[in-house]
Design a protein around this motif. Structure first.
Motif, PDB file in Angstrom:
ATOM      1  N   THR A   1     -16.667   8.237  33.022  1.00 30.18           N
ATOM      2  CA  THR A   1     -15.555   8.973  32.417  1.00 30.18           C
ATOM      3  C   THR A   1     -15.872   9.489  31.028  1.00 30.18           C
ATOM      4  OG1 THR A   1     -14.603   6.964  31.456  1.00 30.18           O
ATOM      5  CG2 THR A   1     -13.954   7.532  33.714  1.00 30.18           C
ATOM      6  N   GLN A   2     -17.015   9.081  30.458  1.00 32.62           N
ATOM      7  CA  GLN A   2     -17.394   9.453  29.099  1.00 32.62           C
ATOM      8  C   GLN A   2     -16.348   8.987  28.081  1.00 32.62           C
ATOM      9  OE1 GLN A   2     -20.448  10.639  28.318  1.00 32.62           O
ATOM     10  NE2 GLN A   2     -20.809  10.352  30.507  1.00 32.62           N
ATOM     11  N   GLU A   3     -15.736   7.839  28.345  1.00 33.02           N
ATOM     12  CA  GLU A   3     -14.774   7.260  27.420  1.00 33.02           C
ATOM     13  C   GLU A   3     -15.435   6.171  26.594  1.00 33.02           C
ATOM     14  OE1 GLU A   3     -10.483   7.355  29.555  1.00 33.02           O
ATOM     15  OE2 GLU A   3     -12.023   6.159  30.561  1.00 33.02           O
ATOM     16  N   ALA A   4     -14.886   5.967  25.402  1.00 34.40           N
ATOM     17  CA  ALA A   4     -15.306   4.851  24.563  1.00 34.40           C
ATOM     18  C   ALA A   4     -14.458   3.640  24.930  1.00 34.40           C
ATOM     19  CB  ALA A   4     -15.140   5.195  23.096  1.00 34.40           C
ATOM     20  N   VAL A   5     -15.110   2.549  25.325  1.00 36.69           N
ATOM     21  CA  VAL A   5     -14.417   1.314  25.684  1.00 36.69           C
ATOM     22  C   VAL A   5     -14.557   0.353  24.513  1.00 36.69           C
ATOM     23  CG1 VAL A   5     -14.217  -0.555  27.350  1.00 36.69           C
ATOM     24  CG2 VAL A   5     -14.978   1.703  28.105  1.00 36.69           C
ATOM     25  N   ILE A   6     -13.440  -0.018  23.917  1.00 35.32           N
ATOM     26  CA  ILE A   6     -13.440  -0.893  22.748  1.00 35.32           C
ATOM     27  C   ILE A   6     -13.151  -2.313  23.216  1.00 35.32           C
ATOM     28  CG2 ILE A   6     -12.413  -1.318  20.484  1.00 35.32           C
ATOM     29  CD1 ILE A   6     -11.477   1.674  20.629  1.00 35.32           C
TER      30      ILE A   6
ATOM     31  N   VAL B   1     -10.345   0.363  12.793  1.00 38.83           N
ATOM     32  CA  VAL B   1     -11.709   0.588  13.264  1.00 38.83           C
ATOM     33  C   VAL B   1     -11.989   2.094  13.266  1.00 38.83           C
ATOM     34  CG1 VAL B   1     -13.360   0.143  15.112  1.00 38.83           C
ATOM     35  CG2 VAL B   1     -11.447  -1.430  14.739  1.00 38.83           C
ATOM     36  N   VAL B   2     -13.106   2.495  12.689  1.00 45.19           N
ATOM     37  CA  VAL B   2     -13.520   3.901  12.695  1.00 45.19           C
ATOM     38  C   VAL B   2     -14.530   4.086  13.829  1.00 45.19           C
ATOM     39  CG1 VAL B   2     -14.605   5.776  11.418  1.00 45.19           C
ATOM     40  CG2 VAL B   2     -13.139   4.130  10.227  1.00 45.19           C
ATOM     41  N   VAL B   3     -14.148   4.904  14.814  1.00 45.12           N
ATOM     42  CA  VAL B   3     -15.010   5.173  15.966  1.00 45.12           C
ATOM     43  C   VAL B   3     -15.556   6.588  15.854  1.00 45.12           C
ATOM     44  CG1 VAL B   3     -15.124   5.367  18.480  1.00 45.12           C
ATOM     45  CG2 VAL B   3     -13.735   3.570  17.420  1.00 45.12           C
ATOM     46  N   GLU B   4     -16.858   6.722  16.042  1.00 42.70           N
ATOM     47  CA  GLU B   4     -17.503   8.035  15.961  1.00 42.70           C
ATOM     48  C   GLU B   4     -18.041   8.428  17.329  1.00 42.70           C
ATOM     49  OE1 GLU B   4     -20.195   9.809  12.600  1.00 42.70           O
ATOM     50  OE2 GLU B   4     -21.502   8.735  13.990  1.00 42.70           O
ATOM     51  N   ALA B   5     -17.856   9.695  17.677  1.00 41.53           N
ATOM     52  CA  ALA B   5     -18.387  10.248  18.932  1.00 41.53           C
ATOM     53  C   ALA B   5     -19.425  11.298  18.610  1.00 41.53           C
ATOM     54  CB  ALA B   5     -17.258  10.866  19.758  1.00 41.53           C
ATOM     55  N   LEU B   6     -20.501  11.301  19.348  1.00 41.21           N
ATOM     56  CA  LEU B   6     -21.508  12.334  19.208  1.00 41.21           C
ATOM     57  C   LEU B   6     -22.128  12.594  20.565  1.00 41.21           C
ATOM     58  CD1 LEU B   6     -24.702  10.793  17.617  1.00 41.21           C
ATOM     59  CD2 LEU B   6     -22.616   9.487  17.805  1.00 41.21           C
ATOM     60  N   ASN B   7     -22.582  13.835  20.744  1.00 43.57           N
ATOM     61  CA  ASN B   7     -23.194  14.210  22.018  1.00 43.57           C
ATOM     62  C   ASN B   7     -24.506  13.466  22.207  1.00 43.57           C
ATOM     63  OD1 ASN B   7     -21.935  17.522  21.968  1.00 43.57           O
ATOM     64  ND2 ASN B   7     -21.470  15.998  23.482  1.00 43.57           N
TER      65      ASN B   7
ATOM     66  N   GLU C   1     -24.372  17.714  31.467  1.00 46.04           N
ATOM     67  CA  GLU C   1     -24.895  16.700  30.555  1.00 46.04           C
ATOM     68  C   GLU C   1     -24.575  17.016  29.094  1.00 46.04           C
ATOM     69  OE1 GLU C   1     -29.445  18.207  29.666  1.00 46.04           O
ATOM     70  OE2 GLU C   1     -29.140  16.516  31.011  1.00 46.04           O
ATOM     71  N   ASN C   2     -24.178  18.260  28.820  1.00 49.84           N
ATOM     72  CA  ASN C   2     -23.817  18.618  27.446  1.00 49.84           C
ATOM     73  C   ASN C   2     -22.519  17.963  27.003  1.00 49.84           C
ATOM     74  OD1 ASN C   2     -26.085  20.247  27.108  1.00 49.84           O
ATOM     75  ND2 ASN C   2     -25.062  22.035  27.941  1.00 49.84           N
ATOM     76  N   THR C   3     -21.802  17.331  27.930  1.00 49.44           N
ATOM     77  CA  THR C   3     -20.587  16.609  27.558  1.00 49.44           C
ATOM     78  C   THR C   3     -20.822  15.096  27.514  1.00 49.44           C
ATOM     79  OG1 THR C   3     -19.829  16.430  29.859  1.00 49.44           O
ATOM     80  CG2 THR C   3     -19.175  18.397  28.637  1.00 49.44           C
ATOM     81  N   ASP C   4     -22.036  14.648  27.799  1.00 52.69           N
ATOM     82  CA  ASP C   4     -22.325  13.215  27.754  1.00 52.69           C
ATOM     83  C   ASP C   4     -22.158  12.707  26.328  1.00 52.69           C
ATOM     84  OD1 ASP C   4     -22.813  13.340  30.401  1.00 52.69           O
ATOM     85  OD2 ASP C   4     -24.974  13.016  30.284  1.00 52.69           O
ATOM     86  N   MET C   5     -21.441  11.613  26.195  1.00 55.73           N
ATOM     87  CA  MET C   5     -21.094  11.079  24.884  1.00 55.73           C
ATOM     88  C   MET C   5     -21.785   9.750  24.606  1.00 55.73           C
ATOM     89  SD  MET C   5     -18.818  13.130  23.478  1.00 55.73           S
ATOM     90  CE  MET C   5     -17.767  14.493  24.026  1.00 55.73           C
ATOM     91  N   THR C   6     -21.918   9.479  23.331  1.00 57.08           N
ATOM     92  CA  THR C   6     -22.257   8.139  22.884  1.00 57.08           C
ATOM     93  C   THR C   6     -21.331   7.833  21.721  1.00 57.08           C
ATOM     94  OG1 THR C   6     -23.989   6.680  22.043  1.00 57.08           O
ATOM     95  CG2 THR C   6     -24.098   8.983  21.378  1.00 57.08           C
ATOM     96  N   TYR C   7     -20.843   6.605  21.677  1.00 58.62           N
ATOM     97  CA  TYR C   7     -19.864   6.214  20.654  1.00 58.62           C
ATOM     98  C   TYR C   7     -20.423   5.055  19.837  1.00 58.62           C
ATOM     99  CZ  TYR C   7     -16.561   8.858  23.585  1.00 58.62           C
ATOM    100  OH  TYR C   7     -15.929   9.836  24.298  1.00 58.62           O
ATOM    101  N   GLN C   8     -19.930   4.945  18.614  1.00 54.68           N
ATOM    102  CA  GLN C   8     -20.337   3.836  17.768  1.00 54.68           C
ATOM    103  C   GLN C   8     -19.231   3.531  16.755  1.00 54.68           C
ATOM    104  OE1 GLN C   8     -23.981   5.153  16.014  1.00 54.68           O
ATOM    105  NE2 GLN C   8     -23.046   6.760  14.787  1.00 54.68           N
ATOM    106  N   VAL C   9     -19.202   2.261  16.321  1.00 56.36           N
ATOM    107  CA  VAL C   9     -18.262   1.846  15.276  1.00 56.36           C
ATOM    108  C   VAL C   9     -18.936   2.067  13.933  1.00 56.36           C
ATOM    109  CG1 VAL C   9     -16.928  -0.074  14.346  1.00 56.36           C
ATOM    110  CG2 VAL C   9     -17.205   0.163  16.814  1.00 56.36           C
TER     111      VAL C   9
END
Length: 516
Positions: free
Chosen positions: A297-302, A318-324, A272-280
């Motif tokens: 897959t823990q991918e960001a789908v745009i 587009v600026v995409v940010e990833a954080l745990n 779970e330490n690799t679980d991601m959340t993405y935001q614009v």
């Protein structure tokens, strides 16, 4: 006085003793014999001696034994009472033997003394090494744990006699892996020796633990076991995009919700330490695009969030940010536990049909307009840079009676028939605009045409009227009230004025009162 048994001692490896109390009338009391285990000599091992004071050495007394091992393991000299062990004994298999001694008259076989019980105890030597019986051992410890963190406990068993000497007194030591782990010499508790265990560098260690008896003294026996220590993960690594820029393309006609592409931040952690959340993060990107996380897959789908237009903007940044998703504040500042990347979205041009401007409209025309009068003009433009010419037509399924026509080149709407508001006050038609050289590129617009009223209808009696009057009616008597309607507008605010028709003015029998 006159006791049957006496204490006897031997020397060296044959050392043994038989201790007997003085004979009393009620019988004998015997102490233990001792015999060392694992005797390796070639001659039978002397254990001890039973003897009666009444024995004058003339052979008149016969000594016998019975019980465990009598006649097999242990043999007795009937004349001297000497007992020998004929087999190699193992204390770990049997710690003592219980036997009974008899002194008999050789002639009559009668007991000269009461039968007495005695014990031959097998004396321990350090012949068993410590053994780890509960393996294989698998333990775990979280990475970056402080020095001295307990991992697990191991225990070794020694089959030697714990009450005799130090043969079964075990101490522990680390044989392999001492750079990273220690073991408590008495308890066998394994602890971390360093504070920088890093799962991403090495996720398991094979530590060899040795157990030595004789309290670890020289000559002690030892046994060892391998302990597998798994280093478990903590969220000590931030997400990182492998690229600082990604490029995707999408057709300008892509509907809202269309997936443009996927990007993924990498994380050295696991679970779970690799679980991601993405935001614009940028304002334009938030308006035009949406990013979601694929939980598998823990991918960001745009995806497209607002209709695109190649003619308005060809490239979006587009600026995409990833954080745990799960951040451990013990190891990292939350402000740095994220990463950003730039996604460039190229909008692809698509041959689009002409666009009505505005997409729908309202027109008005008076009902007395002559056939061929211009009602209004619709306008459609090709959105492509080529600006191809546009041709217009009317969808005749919406104007079956061909009340209106349209100029194919200018888009001018004209009347095709005489209009009558009282028959139809509104007309809804669909106008088509298509590229002159490609009629498959066609668009539609709804057109509402309102027919404006002119005063082209006279008042009419509200209903057919028929009046009657008595022949003796007095002058001024009300005969009937007349109401009229007008099909022209407005329906409720007409003002009517009443007079008698010229041909009725010569009659002196009736008069009309206009009450407005």
């Amino acid at each position: 006085a006159g006791g049957l048994g006496r204490a006897h001692c031997g020397g060296g490896p044959r050392a043994a003793a038989l201790l007997a109390s003085g004979r009393v009338k009620r019988g004998w009391v015997w102490n233990q014999f001792f015999v060392v285990e694992e005797y390796t000599g070639t001659e039978p091992l002397y254990v001890g001696k039973i003897h009666s004071d009444s024995d004058e050495g003339d052979g008149s007394i016969k000594y016998t034994i019975s019980g465990e091992g009598a006649g097999t393991i242990f043999l007795i000299d009937e004349i001297t009472g000497d007992i020998h062990a004929t087999e190699r004994l193992d204390r770990e298999q049997k710690t003592f033997y219980t036997l009974r001694a008899q002194a008999r008259d050789r002639q009559t076989d009668q007991l000269l003394e009461p039968e007495s019980e005695f014990i031959i105890k097998v004396q321990d030597i350090n012949d068993s090494e410590p053994r780890f019986l509960e393996g294989p051992y698998i333990g775990s410890v979280a990475e970056l744990s402080p020095v001295g963190t307990s991992v697990m406990q191991v225990m070794a068993s020694d089959a030697d006699d714990p009450t005799y000497g130090s043969s079964a007194r075990v101490v522990y030591s680390v044989l392999e892996g001492e750079q990273h782990f220690t073991v408590d010499s008495k308890t066998g508790v394994i602890r971390t020796a360093v504070a920088d265990l890093d799962r991403e560098t090495q996720d398991r260690y094979e530590v060899v633990i040795r157990a030595t008896d004789m309290a670890g003294q020289l000559g002690g026996l030892s046994g060892s076991t391998t302990v597998t220590i798994v280093v478990t993960d903590v969220n000590d690594n931030p997400p990182r995009f492998p690229q600082k820029m990604y490029q995707f393309s999408v057709a300008e006609t892509a509907p809202v919700g269309t997936a443009i592409g996927r990007v993924r931040a990498e994380d050295s952690d696991v679970g779970e330490n690799t679980d991601m959340t993405y935001q614009v993060k940028d304002e334009e990107g938030v308006e035009m695009f949406k990013v979601t996380t694929d939980s598998n897959t823990q991918e960001a789908v745009i995806t497209v969030q607002k209709p695109l237009d190649y003619e308005s903007k060809k490239v979006h940044t587009v600026v995409v940010e990833a954080l745990n998703k799960f951040v451990d504040p013990r190891f990292v500042d939350l402000g740095t536990f994220r990463d950003q990347t730039i996604v460039r979205v190229s909008v692809l041009d698509v041959d689009e049909p002409p666009e009505f401007r505005p997409p729908s409209s309202l027109m008005e025309v008076q009902e007395d307009a002559h056939v061929g009068s211009v009602v209004g003009v619709v306008t459609a433009l090709d959105p492509e840079p080529a600006k191809r010419p546009v041709r217009y037509s009317i969808d005749r399924s919406t104007d079956v009676e061909r009340i209106f026509d349209i100029d194919a080149n200018t888009g001018a709407i004209v009347t095709g028939k005489v209009l009558d508001r009282e028959t139809a006050g509104w007309h809804n038609i669909t106008v088509l605009a298509m590229e002159a050289d490609n009629h498959s590129q066609v668009s539609r617009a709804s057109l509402r045409i309102r027919i404006l009223d002119v005063n082209d209808n006279p008042p009419e009696l509200a209903t057919p009227y028929e009046a009657a009057v008595c022949e003796d009616a007095k002058p001024g008597q009300l005969i009937h009230t007349i109401s009229v309607v007008d099909r022209d507008e407005p329906q409720s605010d007409h003002r009517f004025y009443f007079t008698l028709a010229p041909e009725a003015t010569n009659s002196h029998h009736f008069s009309l009162l206009d009450i407005k």
